[in-house]
Write a protein that holds these residues in place. Structure first.
Motif, short mmCIF file in Angstrom:
data_model
loop_
_atom_site.label_atom_id
_atom_site.label_comp_id
_atom_site.label_asym_id
_atom_site.label_seq_id
_atom_site.Cartn_x
_atom_site.Cartn_y
_atom_site.Cartn_z
N ALA A 102 0.99 -1.09 -0.18
CA ALA A 102 -0.01 -0.01 0.10
C ALA A 102 0.72 1.13 0.11
O ALA A 102 2.11 1.24 0.57
N ASP A 103 0.34 2.25 -0.52
CA ASP A 103 1.28 3.69 -0.71
C ASP A 103 1.32 4.19 1.01
O ASP A 103 2.33 4.77 1.06
N THR A 104 0.54 3.63 1.83
CA THR A 104 0.82 4.11 3.21
C THR A 104 1.68 3.23 3.90
O THR A 104 2.07 3.41 5.25
N SER A 105 2.17 2.29 3.30
CA SER A 105 3.08 1.12 4.08
C SER A 105 4.27 1.87 4.54
O SER A 105 5.00 2.70 3.66
N THR A 106 4.68 1.57 5.56
CA THR A 106 5.92 2.15 6.05
C THR A 106 7.00 1.05 6.32
O THR A 106 8.14 1.21 6.91
N VAL A 107 6.67 -0.26 5.91
CA VAL A 107 7.57 -1.40 6.10
C VAL A 107 8.86 -1.11 5.26
O VAL A 107 8.63 -0.64 4.05
N HIS A 108 9.91 -1.33 5.46
CA HIS A 108 11.09 -0.96 5.01
C HIS A 108 11.41 -1.74 3.98
O HIS A 108 11.15 -2.96 3.88
N ASP A 109 12.16 -1.27 2.72
CA ASP A 109 12.52 -2.19 1.67
C ASP A 109 13.18 -3.21 1.78
O ASP A 109 13.37 -4.34 1.33
N LEU A 110 14.05 -2.91 3.06
CA LEU A 110 14.97 -3.99 3.29
C LEU A 110 14.23 -5.44 3.91
O LEU A 110 14.87 -6.70 3.72
N ALA A 111 12.98 -5.21 4.33
CA ALA A 111 12.23 -6.30 4.67
C ALA A 111 11.58 -6.98 3.57
O ALA A 111 11.25 -8.06 3.66
N THR A 112 11.46 -6.30 2.40
CA THR A 112 10.64 -6.93 1.26
C THR A 112 11.65 -7.18 0.25
O THR A 112 11.05 -7.78 -0.87
N ALA A 113 12.83 -7.33 0.34
CA ALA A 113 14.11 -7.52 -0.58
C ALA A 113 13.92 -6.52 -1.85
O ALA A 113 14.19 -7.09 -2.84
N GLY A 114 13.24 -5.57 -1.62
CA GLY A 114 12.98 -4.60 -2.90
C GLY A 114 12.01 -4.98 -3.78
O GLY A 114 11.79 -4.47 -4.79
N LEU A 115 11.18 -5.92 -3.27
CA LEU A 115 9.85 -6.52 -4.21
C LEU A 115 9.10 -5.21 -3.97
O LEU A 115 8.61 -4.41 -2.90
N SER A 116 8.01 -5.23 -4.92
CA SER A 116 7.02 -4.45 -4.82
C SER A 116 5.58 -4.85 -4.15
O SER A 116 4.42 -4.35 -3.75
N THR A 117 5.69 -6.22 -3.67
CA THR A 117 4.73 -7.01 -2.64
C THR A 117 5.34 -7.13 -1.15
O THR A 117 6.33 -7.05 -0.98
N LEU A 118 4.54 -7.39 -0.35
CA LEU A 118 4.82 -7.74 1.02
C LEU A 118 4.02 -8.98 1.38
O LEU A 118 2.89 -8.95 1.21
#
Length: 324
Positions: A102-118
């Motif tokens: 979501a545009d409102t997500s504050t989950v860091h990119d490091l946790a998603t390995a740079g993916l556009s999903t989580l």
């Protein structure tokens, strides 16, 4: 060594201590219904980096973000109608949904390995209360050295990571004993990225359609547990064994004795009664016990492929795969 707090004897004190350590950006081993997780604030890069450092985890392998409520989940993931129906049916519980961020997500990119999903999951028990106390999602892969056997007891965590983390929350053995099932909705289809503690048939019953099975080896990493070699003990594994060779440890199922088991270093039965649910709960603990026996190889007897057997066989196949 890590401090251990007893969440069964003093749940309020354990909750307060865990929230305080997590607020410092440090990782904490927390119990869930699946396995023990190594939790840290999913919105803080330095906290996530500590997870990777402690586990020795490849940076391309994404982490699941654990939430305490649908409201928190909706701040970080975009729910299509089917994903929402699955969340309503199985949360809290052993199901992870891979969703667009979501545009409102504050989950860091490091946790998603740079993916556009989580990946999002809502765990049960004290883990959910800890997340609620922190007020933000917690990234929480299994609390073990990367690629090793997942911990289902606090003692497993202490033996592996006890010198590398400040706190372990002990709530006894995990009830499910396998990591969460991971699915991803794509249009009218739903893909099973990782079989786990929620049976595929239960998901299919709610979804009203069959699950597309995991991608072939070598496919892009979209979720945890998709590495070809994973969950591995030090000993090598021999799967679907019909006999036991000298010096091997044996893990069998359903009370079925195998020729040669009298010469095994250790004999363990995942479920003498033939319960796949009991077998799932024992799997990782028994792999650790067989590995500790000193055997260079572990023979694993046949496991049914239906129900939770699919997830058990998936873990065993990855544990037996050639090491990178």
């Amino acid at each position: 060594m890590a401090e251990t707090v007893d969440a069964l004897a003093a749940p309020d004190a354990a909750l307060a201590r865990a929230v305080a350590v997590l607020a410092e950006g440090l990782p904490v081993a927390i119990p869930t219904e699946t396995v023990y997780g190594l939790a840290a604030d999913a919105t803080r890069a330095e906290a996530i980096a500590r997870i990777y450092e402690v586990k020795g985890r490849p940076r391309f392998n994404p982490l699941i973000s654990h939430v305490s409520s649908m409201a928190m989940a909706e701040r970080h993931g975009v729910f299509d109608p089917l994903s929402r129906a699955l969340a309503e049916a199985f949360w809290p519980g052993p199901l992870t949904l891979v969703l667009p961020r979501a545009d409102t997500s504050t989950v860091h990119d490091l946790a998603t390995a740079g993916l556009s999903t989580l990946g999002l999951r809502m765990p049960d028990g004290i883990a959910r209360a800890i997340i609620d106390g922190v007020g933000r999602p917690l990234a929480a892969p299994s609390a073990n050295t990367s690629g090793g056997v997942s911990p289902t007891e606090a003692g497993h965590v202490a033996a592996d990571l006890g010198r590398r983390i400040p706190l372990i929350v002990d709530a006894g053995p995990c009830a499910v004993g396998l990591e969460s099932t991971i699915v991803k909705v794509e249009g009218d289809a739903i893909r099973l990225l990782r079989p786990g503690g929620l049976e595929a048939a239960a998901i299919e019953a709610v979804a009203g359609r069959p699950l597309q099975r995991p991608a072939q080896a070598g496919a892009a990493i979209e979720a945890p547990g998709m590495l070809a070699s994973h969950y591995a003990p030090d000993a090598t594994l021999r799967l679907d064994a019909e006999d036991v060779r000298p010096g091997e440890a044996l893990i069998r199922f359903g009370g079925r004795r195998l020729p040669g088991e009298a010469q095994a270093r250790l004999v363990l039965d995942l479920s003498p009664a033939g319960s796949l649910r009991e077998a799932a709960a024992h799997l990782f603990a028994y792999l650790k016990r067989a590995d500790a026996s000193g055997a260079g190889r572990i023979a694993v007897g046949p496991i049914p492929q239906d129900g939770l057997g699919e997830a058990i066989r998936d873990r065993l196949k990855r544990a037996a795969a050639p090491r990178p």
